[in-house]
Enzyme design. Sequence first.
Site, short mmCIF file in Angstrom:
data_model
loop_
_atom_site.label_atom_id
_atom_site.label_comp_id
_atom_site.label_asym_id
_atom_site.label_seq_id
_atom_site.Cartn_x
_atom_site.Cartn_y
_atom_site.Cartn_z
N PHE A 1 0.72 -1.43 0.14
CA PHE A 1 0.03 0.02 0.02
C PHE A 1 0.86 1.16 -0.07
O PHE A 1 0.23 2.32 -0.41
CB PHE A 1 -0.92 -0.20 1.15
CG PHE A 1 -0.19 0.45 2.51
CD1 PHE A 1 0.09 1.76 2.76
CD2 PHE A 1 0.35 -0.73 3.25
CE1 PHE A 1 0.46 1.94 4.13
CE2 PHE A 1 0.72 -0.27 4.54
CZ PHE A 1 0.98 1.14 4.79
N LYS B 1 -1.26 -6.84 -9.65
CA LYS B 1 -2.46 -6.76 -8.66
C LYS B 1 -1.77 -5.84 -7.78
O LYS B 1 -0.93 -5.84 -6.77
CB LYS B 1 -2.21 -8.08 -8.03
CG LYS B 1 -3.41 -8.64 -7.15
CD LYS B 1 -3.79 -8.07 -5.97
CE LYS B 1 -2.79 -8.24 -4.65
NZ LYS B 1 -3.44 -7.05 -3.71
N GLU C 1 -5.08 -3.79 -2.38
CA GLU C 1 -6.64 -3.36 -2.37
C GLU C 1 -6.67 -2.02 -1.55
O GLU C 1 -7.76 -1.76 -1.50
CB GLU C 1 -7.22 -4.64 -1.78
CG GLU C 1 -7.01 -4.98 -0.20
CD GLU C 1 -5.80 -6.00 -0.16
OE1 GLU C 1 -4.70 -5.75 -1.13
OE2 GLU C 1 -5.75 -6.63 0.72
N ARG C 2 -5.83 -1.43 -0.89
CA ARG C 2 -6.16 -0.53 0.25
C ARG C 2 -5.74 0.97 -0.96
O ARG C 2 -6.36 1.99 -0.55
CB ARG C 2 -5.19 -0.48 1.20
CG ARG C 2 -5.48 -1.71 2.21
CD ARG C 2 -4.70 -1.34 3.51
NE ARG C 2 -3.47 -2.13 3.67
CZ ARG C 2 -2.78 -2.17 4.72
NH1 ARG C 2 -3.24 -1.49 5.70
NH2 ARG C 2 -1.75 -3.01 4.44
N SER D 1 4.88 -7.03 3.16
CA SER D 1 5.45 -7.45 4.62
C SER D 1 6.34 -8.81 4.61
O SER D 1 5.97 -9.70 3.65
CB SER D 1 4.45 -7.81 5.74
OG SER D 1 3.39 -8.49 5.33
N CYS E 1 9.77 1.38 3.45
CA CYS E 1 10.74 0.31 3.75
C CYS E 1 11.89 0.79 3.98
O CYS E 1 13.01 -0.21 4.57
CB CYS E 1 10.54 -0.79 2.62
SG CYS E 1 11.34 -0.35 1.07
N GLU F 1 9.78 -4.28 12.66
CA GLU F 1 9.46 -3.08 12.10
C GLU F 1 8.20 -2.16 12.57
O GLU F 1 7.41 -2.87 12.79
CB GLU F 1 9.07 -3.40 10.71
CG GLU F 1 8.78 -2.44 9.64
CD GLU F 1 8.40 -2.88 8.06
OE1 GLU F 1 7.96 -3.94 7.86
OE2 GLU F 1 9.00 -2.47 7.24
P1 NAD Z 1 1.11 -6.63 2.93
O1 NAD Z 1 2.07 -7.92 2.91
O2 NAD Z 1 0.11 -6.78 3.91
O3 NAD Z 1 0.28 -6.75 1.46
C1 NAD Z 1 1.52 -6.95 0.36
C2 NAD Z 1 0.36 -7.29 -0.75
O4 NAD Z 1 0.15 -8.70 -0.27
C3 NAD Z 1 -0.82 -6.65 -0.87
O5 NAD Z 1 -1.16 -6.71 -2.47
C4 NAD Z 1 -1.93 -7.85 -0.38
O6 NAD Z 1 -3.17 -7.87 -1.09
C5 NAD Z 1 -1.19 -9.10 -0.41
N1 NAD Z 1 -1.23 -9.80 0.86
C6 NAD Z 1 -1.67 -9.17 1.97
N2 NAD Z 1 -1.98 -10.56 3.04
C7 NAD Z 1 -1.73 -11.68 2.43
C8 NAD Z 1 -1.74 -13.14 2.51
N3 NAD Z 1 -2.02 -13.38 3.79
N4 NAD Z 1 -1.62 -13.91 1.53
C9 NAD Z 1 -1.41 -13.34 0.23
N5 NAD Z 1 -1.36 -12.17 -0.13
C10 NAD Z 1 -1.66 -11.10 0.77
O7 NAD Z 1 2.05 -5.34 2.99
P2 NAD Z 1 1.55 -3.84 3.01
O8 NAD Z 1 1.05 -3.48 4.40
O9 NAD Z 1 0.66 -3.47 1.95
O10 NAD Z 1 2.97 -3.00 2.85
C11 NAD Z 1 3.91 -2.82 4.02
C12 NAD Z 1 4.91 -3.77 3.92
O11 NAD Z 1 5.64 -3.84 2.80
C13 NAD Z 1 6.02 -3.29 4.79
O12 NAD Z 1 6.43 -4.39 5.71
C14 NAD Z 1 7.26 -2.85 4.08
O13 NAD Z 1 8.46 -2.73 4.85
C15 NAD Z 1 7.00 -3.64 3.18
N6 NAD Z 1 7.61 -2.92 1.79
C16 NAD Z 1 8.73 -3.05 1.38
C17 NAD Z 1 9.51 -2.98 0.29
C18 NAD Z 1 10.94 -3.32 0.15
O14 NAD Z 1 11.46 -2.84 -0.97
N7 NAD Z 1 11.64 -4.26 0.64
C19 NAD Z 1 8.96 -1.77 -0.19
C20 NAD Z 1 7.57 -1.14 0.05
C21 NAD Z 1 7.05 -1.89 1.09
#
Ligand code: NAD
Length: 485
Positions: free
Chosen positions: A147, A171, A174-175, A224, A279, A379
């Site tokens: 997001f 994809k 969704e937020r 995450s 991140c 984090e």
């Molecule tokens: P998230 O893991 O909740 O969601 C990421 C994606 O995964 C979304 O599209 C979501 O629909 C999907 N998703 C969520 N739960 C799922 C599940 N149980 N099974 C399958 N798919 C699922 O992450 P977020 O809250 O949207 O983003 C924040 C996180 O992203 C932080 O931890 C941040 O550090 C990380 N991030 C990392 C980088 C990097 O370059 N390493 C860059 C940006 C964000």
Amino acid sequence: MIKNYLGGQWVDSHATESAEVINPATAEVIGHCPLGTAEDVDAAVAAASAAFQSWRETPVVDRVQPMFRLKALLEDAHEDLARQVTLEHGKTLVEARGSVRRGIQMVETACAMPSLMMGQILEDIAPGIDSQAVRRPMGVFACIAPFNFPAMVPMWFWPFAIAAGNTFVIKPSERVPLTQLKIVELAEQAGFPPGVLNVVHGGKTVVDRLCTHPDIKGVSFVGSTPVAKHVYTTAGGAGKRVQSLGGAKNFMVVMPDAVLDKTAATAVESIIGCAGERCLAGSVIISIGEETRAQMETLVVDQARRTTVGDGLAPETDMGPLISQASKDRVKGMIARAIDDGAELLVDGREGVDDMPGYFLKPTVLGNIQPQMEIAQEEVFGPVILLAAADDLHQAVDWINSSPYGNTTTLFTTNGAAARQFCYHVDPTMVGINIGVPAPMAFFSFGGAKQSFFGDVKAHGRASVDFYTDSVVTIHRWIKDASIW
Ligand code: NAD
């Protein structure tokens, strides 16, 4: 309800459920995102598969022409896209503009694909035998986005994959699905053939089908760490290429010789910029020695107190809201537990926000942070500045390298020898010297280490050509024909 984009058409999702898209500065609902189904993914992959062969056969110099047109359309829409980012994510307009700029730079870099994907050739590997290696597109790829960067993160992937001759399924989170939709509308205007770029909205069901669909060659994920691991093992187990970027815990070290006022300003911006939802956000500031620690504390506390929190669209705002009430509650919980663990509350960002309409926290500053505390290890993804001290650089680097994460780290110093030792010994793979957010630009590759990155080929830059193409070696023998030569 927003629509999927499949085979050049905007179509309804098969979803029976949806997620509210909320402006986190006002808590108003600004859209509804369908939580799609496996059928939606199958339709997108079918459209992408059908488009692949003729797109692959389109010369690369022609494939990048719509990319050039997209660059021009993105420039025209830059401000509109930045406003959309602020509306659905909450970051300030300045931050949003910067993130859209970073996305445009991905398109610019992908325009260089004729040079980027050139192969290698060597004559006479044996008498009369030559060998060549070409980079070949593979088919359908997909990306799954988080997001926190609605415009930029999906663009780390699809411009490179498509310019290299693949077709693609996005994809979005969704937020925050609305910005990428606008970008795909621009891509449609730019003239990519139907099916080359597709969008499926949803959550876990869509992700899991993307990870297992037999016609998808590879998956790029950002989010995450637990979900990054899940995607890596699921898609990897299904035989796909996977690059899976996860969460982070980022440390910044301050040497006694650093220019402290500039260091404090840079370090605080790193931690509270985008409300800490980056991140590459710094988290723990480790000062070397008691004198540096005390000076940094004074400067950081002052900087934190001077931060104006509000709607990201307002010009006076330095920091916007968190993405949701759940995020705000989670960060407040981490602050409370840190205080229970012995952290010293120097600035309480939980105060003075209750009357604000959205999901606001002000910057919090906690001192006396020790390595074993939860808040020093996990984090936060919120505007919490953690102050710690170490006896020397060696001890600070040991602390950094004990973290299970390895995304980024920064040293503030005027001493080149210290900088060199730091860069040489730290585990994180995106390293800054006097830089608060050392984010590799589009033409370099992006990705961390340890629990921050699962896979081996990183995002954008030259690595993206390795990820989105296969290397095909051919060896040629032509028998000498005396009648010709
Ligand atoms: P998230 O893991 O909740 O969601 C990421 C994606 O995964 C979304 O599209 C979501 O629909 C999907 N998703 C969520 N739960 C799922 C599940 N149980 N099974 C399958 N798919 C699922 O992450 P977020 O809250 O949207 O983003 C924040 C996180 O992203 C932080 O931890 C941040 O550090 C990380 N991030 C990392 C980088 C990097 O370059 N390493 C860059 C940006 C964000």
